[in-house]
Enzyme design. Structure first.
Site, PDB file in Angstrom:
ATOM      1  N   LEU A 212       0.867  -1.177   0.000  1.00 53.87           N
ATOM      2  CA  LEU A 212       0.000   0.000   0.000  1.00 53.87           C
ATOM      3  C   LEU A 212       0.905   1.228   0.000  1.00 53.87           C
ATOM      4  O   LEU A 212       1.974   1.214   0.612  1.00 53.87           O
ATOM      5  CB  LEU A 212      -0.913   0.034   1.234  1.00 53.87           C
ATOM      6  CG  LEU A 212      -2.017  -1.014   1.338  1.00 53.87           C
ATOM      7  CD1 LEU A 212      -2.756  -0.860   2.661  1.00 53.87           C
ATOM      8  CD2 LEU A 212      -2.993  -0.925   0.173  1.00 53.87           C
ATOM      9  N   ASP A 213       0.472   2.306  -0.683  1.00 58.01           N
ATOM     10  CA  ASP A 213       1.227   3.555  -0.647  1.00 58.01           C
ATOM     11  C   ASP A 213       1.440   3.990   0.800  1.00 58.01           C
ATOM     12  O   ASP A 213       0.611   3.722   1.679  1.00 58.01           O
ATOM     13  CB  ASP A 213       0.465   4.662  -1.378  1.00 58.01           C
ATOM     14  CG  ASP A 213       0.512   4.507  -2.888  1.00 58.01           C
ATOM     15  OD1 ASP A 213       1.311   3.692  -3.378  1.00 58.01           O
ATOM     16  OD2 ASP A 213      -0.250   5.211  -3.567  1.00 58.01           O
ATOM     17  N   CYS A 214       2.523   4.695   1.032  1.00 58.33           N
ATOM     18  CA  CYS A 214       2.845   5.176   2.378  1.00 58.33           C
ATOM     19  C   CYS A 214       1.666   5.905   3.026  1.00 58.33           C
ATOM     20  O   CYS A 214       1.339   5.674   4.189  1.00 58.33           O
ATOM     21  CB  CYS A 214       4.066   6.092   2.307  1.00 58.33           C
ATOM     22  SG  CYS A 214       4.579   6.793   3.892  1.00 58.33           S
TER      23      CYS A 214
ATOM     24  N   ARG B 227      -5.567   7.418  -7.214  1.00 58.42           N
ATOM     25  CA  ARG B 227      -5.290   8.843  -7.067  1.00 58.42           C
ATOM     26  C   ARG B 227      -5.326   9.557  -8.414  1.00 58.42           C
ATOM     27  O   ARG B 227      -5.898  10.651  -8.536  1.00 58.42           O
ATOM     28  CB  ARG B 227      -3.932   9.017  -6.378  1.00 58.42           C
ATOM     29  CG  ARG B 227      -3.907   8.378  -4.993  1.00 58.42           C
ATOM     30  CD  ARG B 227      -2.513   8.087  -4.476  1.00 58.42           C
ATOM     31  NE  ARG B 227      -1.802   9.304  -4.099  1.00 58.42           N
ATOM     32  CZ  ARG B 227      -0.610   9.306  -3.514  1.00 58.42           C
ATOM     33  NH1 ARG B 227       0.006   8.157  -3.257  1.00 58.42           N
ATOM     34  NH2 ARG B 227      -0.021  10.445  -3.194  1.00 58.42           N
TER      35      ARG B 227
END
Length: 222
Positions: A68-70, A169
């Site tokens: 998962l993205d930070c 996003r």
């Protein structure tokens, strides 16, 4: 000529929170990752603190399956054996794993549901930024459904059918309604929203030991 990046180097300040283990058995570990914590170590020296490092301190056999993205929180699965890791990798690669996210978007989106089908690729001049790229991009599809509205934002459930970098996003940005708190694609919203308003709410896939379909969920923190 290479252009200088417009993306500021973010200050990595991972949250000091205990591990949130949603499920564990002999084959898998399922966690609720907090926002602001890298899944794996970063390249720079001050970015070694991450979820898998913390997890291995408590469960030495944890093996990476996906990321998962930070700035994204929510459900993430790790394997505990090489066999389980390979099985789960195929679940994602063959798109048998199903993920659903909740996001808060800037503005009021028109309609109640839809699909974004736009190819994505790296914006090499402004990495790590991604962009819609009809020439060289890889196919990417995201379903969206409105689950709440206010005067100036929309809450949606997002279901990706592909797993491109920054897919949700960039697809929401392409609709004209970026995810609130996004320091890359909507930095103007960062002051009012100190974290990215994107959360991996559910994950469904086949269990590597039993073959049965299992589902896991993490409560939305915003």
């Amino acid at each position: 000529m290479h252009k200088p990046s417009l993306i500021p180097d973010f200050a990595y300040d991972p949250p000091d929170t205990p591990l949130s283990i949603l499920h564990e058995d002999a084959a898998i570990l399922v966690l609720d990752k907090p926002a602001g914590l890298l899944t794996v170590p970063g390249k720079l020296e001050n970015r070694q603190d991450c979820l898998i490092t913390r997890l291995r301190a408590a469960r030495w056999d944890a093996l990476l399956v996906h990321r998962l993205d930070c700035d994204t929180s929510g459900v993430i699965i790790f394997a505990r054996t090489r066999q389980a890791q390979g099985f789960l990798g195929q679940e994602f690669e063959q798109r048998r794993a199903q993920k659903a996210y909740v996001a808060r978007l800037k503005g009021r989106i028109e309609g109640e549901s839809g699909t974004v089908d736009l190819p994505l690729g790296s914006d090499w001049d402004y990495r790590p930024r991604q962009k819609v790229d009809h020439t060289h991009g890889r196919p990417a599809q995201t379903d969206w459904q409105v689950i709440g509205r206010s005067e100036d934002e929309t809450r949606v459930r997002l279901t990706p059918h592909t797993g491109r970098s920054h897919q949700l996003r960039v697809h929401m940005l392409a609709l004209g309604h970026p995810i609130l708190g996004d320091q890359i694609y909507a930095p103007e919203t960062r002051a009012a929203h100190p974290r990215l308003m994107l959360h991996a709410e559910t994950l469904s896939l086949h269990h590597p030991a039993t073959g049965e379909r299992v589902s896991f969920a993490a409560p939305v923190p915003f």
